[in-house]
Design an enzyme around this catalytic site. Structure first.
Site, PDB file in Angstrom:
ATOM      1  N   GLU A 289       0.822  -1.213   0.000  1.00 56.32           N
ATOM      2  CA  GLU A 289       0.000   0.000   0.000  1.00 56.32           C
ATOM      3  C   GLU A 289       0.856   1.263   0.000  1.00 56.32           C
ATOM      4  OE1 GLU A 289      -2.950  -0.050   3.124  1.00 56.32           O
ATOM      5  OE2 GLU A 289      -4.281  -1.332   1.964  1.00 56.32           O
ATOM      6  N   HIS A 310       9.736 -26.076  -2.545  1.00 56.27           N
ATOM      7  CA  HIS A 310       9.170 -27.205  -3.286  1.00 56.27           C
ATOM      8  C   HIS A 310       8.025 -26.752  -4.179  1.00 56.27           C
ATOM      9  CE1 HIS A 310      11.450 -30.164  -0.807  1.00 56.27           C
ATOM     10  NE2 HIS A 310      11.456 -29.119   0.011  1.00 56.27           N
ATOM     11  N   LYS A 424     -13.949  -0.878  -3.985  1.00 54.51           N
ATOM     12  CA  LYS A 424     -15.014  -0.682  -2.982  1.00 54.51           C
ATOM     13  C   LYS A 424     -16.193   0.061  -3.610  1.00 54.51           C
ATOM     14  CE  LYS A 424     -12.015  -0.287   1.049  1.00 54.51           C
ATOM     15  NZ  LYS A 424     -11.510   0.613   2.057  1.00 54.51           N
TER      16      LYS A 424
HETATM   17  O1  PA5 Z   1      -3.952   0.351   5.802  1.00 55.30           O
HETATM   18  C1  PA5 Z   1      -5.122   0.643   5.684  1.00 55.30           C
HETATM   19  O2  PA5 Z   1      -5.529   1.806   5.812  1.00 55.30           O
HETATM   20  C2  PA5 Z   1      -6.162  -0.411   5.369  1.00 55.30           C
HETATM   21  O3  PA5 Z   1      -5.613  -1.652   5.133  1.00 55.30           O
HETATM   22  C3  PA5 Z   1      -7.117  -0.510   6.532  1.00 55.30           C
HETATM   23  O4  PA5 Z   1      -6.421  -0.847   7.690  1.00 55.30           O
HETATM   24  C4  PA5 Z   1      -8.227  -1.524   6.254  1.00 55.30           C
HETATM   25  O5  PA5 Z   1      -8.884  -1.209   5.062  1.00 55.30           O
HETATM   26  C5  PA5 Z   1      -9.221  -1.544   7.397  1.00 55.30           C
HETATM   27  O6  PA5 Z   1      -9.779  -0.278   7.570  1.00 55.30           O
HETATM   28  P1  PA5 Z   1     -10.582   0.081   8.861  1.00 55.30           P
HETATM   29  O7  PA5 Z   1      -9.681  -0.011  10.023  1.00 55.30           O
HETATM   30  O8  PA5 Z   1     -11.068   1.479   8.635  1.00 55.30           O
HETATM   31  O9  PA5 Z   1     -11.731  -0.896   8.962  1.00 55.30           O
END
Ligand code: PA5
Length: 450
Positions: A289, A310, A424
């Site tokens: 990310e 493997h 999303k």
């Molecule tokens: O790093 C991030 O921002 C995402 O991976 C969030 O942690 C994930 O989408 C979960 O989001 P939230 O804590 O708002 O439910």
């Protein structure tokens, strides 16, 4: 006490020390941007001082709540996804016996996970198990509105209220969410759940040393103070100097980006200890990310060796030459186990009888590194003295700091994740969430064709 070390001797065939040190000036600039909080995404740098600023009263509160949940639970279900799940899971699964679920009891609960997928069968099986177990819930969502954990929490809240009654259920639920916004915050206020706040200046994937990671880790019975102490140790080193030779995170960031510029597009995080599988999952999110933006970035992949030798081993040895590996080594196992001598020796293993399994694992690691270097795959090494809370704290901060530096070296913002919204919005449109009905042309077409 021994500490994490980062070693680059296995990169020598590809990159000389002089070439690595050529990155020093760029690293200096990026280090200043980070520690002076002057770079892109600087409103999300709360993680950087977290280990030195963690409050004694917060630790005491988390430890007291963890103890109380443990005493009343055979199972604690942690609800969350991405940054609201992977850090805690990485630490717990690195420390817990893989067979602990067969031994759980009141006072010694297993941690199980929910809301990290939309699998109907997984969640139905979990609810069936919880019919028979004393349990409690830690629900984590910064936004409080993420689809997967929101659905899981609705299912679990329904279940726990039926099992214990609304009042006792409220005593068995702790939430971790934004301090002022979101559906989980509203639910917590309405039902009087104990709630911890996720600071505004810390994004999901950098939140493991906030209550997001600390409460589940304490609830699993592990020492969160040692975790913070280890992270603090690494904080001092990483923030204290930008020198590639003295700051392991700077060295790692410099080398991985040099390799990327030379054409290595994929980094495989390798371990020889199955308990580290979820450390890799956490690392994949952290770097995936943070790095993957503007058509740039190293793709973070993972491999559990020797098992994956493997399966993936063939590709790594002889497939496209776009890979490098970063290998996590554990110097000292916690348990002893040697290979016994056998008179008949039908399996032919007497030549290694008397050796520990760990010695054999180390030889497998060395043999693999040498083979992969021969196959033109550069190798980097991270060495942890032992797999405990202190070492994991060091490892977490090391990766977080290196990740911030790497993003700045690539010229991107390592603290946002705009790309994850696209699927999303499509999903919300397909599910007819109010306000998202006709979000994109592709979705309009699909809906029109129904
Ligand atoms: O790093 C991030 O921002 C995402 O991976 C969030 O942690 C994930 O989408 C979960 O989001 P939230 O804590 O708002 O439910």
């Amino acid at each position: 006490m021994n500490h994490l070390t980062f070693q680059y001797k296995h990169v020598a065939n590809f990159l000389s020390e002089e070439e690595i040190l050529l990155m020093q000036e760029e690293i200096d600039t990026c280090h200043s941007l980070l520690v002076e909080k002057a770079g892109k995404g600087n409103q999300f740098l709360g993680w950087m001082d977290l280990p030195s600023k963690t409050d004694e009263s917060l630790l005491q509160s988390i430890e007291a709540d963890a103890k109380s949940l443990r005493e009343r639970s055979e199972i604690i279900v942690v609800v969350g996804i991405g940054g609201s799940c992977l850090g805690a899971r990485a630490i717990i699964e690195a420390l817990v016996s893989p067979f602990s679920t067969f031994e759980n009891s009141l006072g010694k609960p297993s941690i199980l996970w929910a809301g990290n997928s939309l699998s109907q069968d997984y969640h139905a099986d979990l609810l069936n198990l919880l019919d028979k177990k004393e349990y409690s819930i830690i629900a984590i969502s910064k936004s409080g509105t993420t689809m997967e954990p929101a659905i899981a929490f609705r299912l679990l809240k329904n279940h726990i209220e039926k099992k214990y009654g609304v009042e006792e259920a409220a005593n068995r639920i702790i939430t971790i969410t934004d301090g002022s916004r979101g559906a989980l915050k509203s639910l917590s206020e309405k039902h009087g759940y104990k709630t911890y706040c996720i600071p505004n200046d810390i994004g999901g994937r950098y939140s493991v040393l906030t209550p997001v990671g600390l409460l589940p880790v304490a609830a699993a019975g592990f020492d969160i103070r040692q975790l913070i102490t280890g992270a603090h140790q690494m904080q001092k080193i990483c923030t204290g100097t930008s020198s590639i030779l003295d700051n392991p995170a700077a060295c790692y960031a410099a080398i991985r980006n040099s390799l990327y510029r030379m054409g290595s597009q994929i980094e495989i995080l390798v371990n020889y200890e199955p308990r580290l599988h979820y450390c890799t999952e956490w690392w994949k999110q952290l770097f995936g990310e943070s790095d993957g933006k503007e058509n740039e970035g190293i793709f973070p992949a993972g491999a559990d060796f020797t098992s994956d030798l493997h399966s993936l081993g063939q590709y790594i040895q002889e497939g496209q030459r776009i890979l490098f590996e970063t290998v996590i080594h554990i110097q000292k196992p916690k348990r002893g186990l040697s290979i016994p001598f056998n008179e008949a020796n039908i399996d032919g293993l007497n030549y290694i009888s008397g050796k520990t399994l760990h010695e054999v694992n180390d030889m497998a690691a060395l043999a693999t590194t040498l083979a992969h270097i021969e196959g033109e795959v550069p190798n980097l090494d991270i060495v942890l003295p032992i797999l405990d809370e202190h070492a994991l704290g060091e490892l977490i901060y090391f990766f977080e700091f290196a990740c911030g530096l790497s993003g700045y070296l690539q010229g991107t913002n390592p603290f946002d994740q705009p790309g994850v919204e696209v699927y999303k919005n499509n999903m919300f449109a397909l599910l007819r969430k109010p306000g998202f009905e006709n979000d994109t042309e592709a979705i309009k077409g699909l809906i029109a064709g129904e």
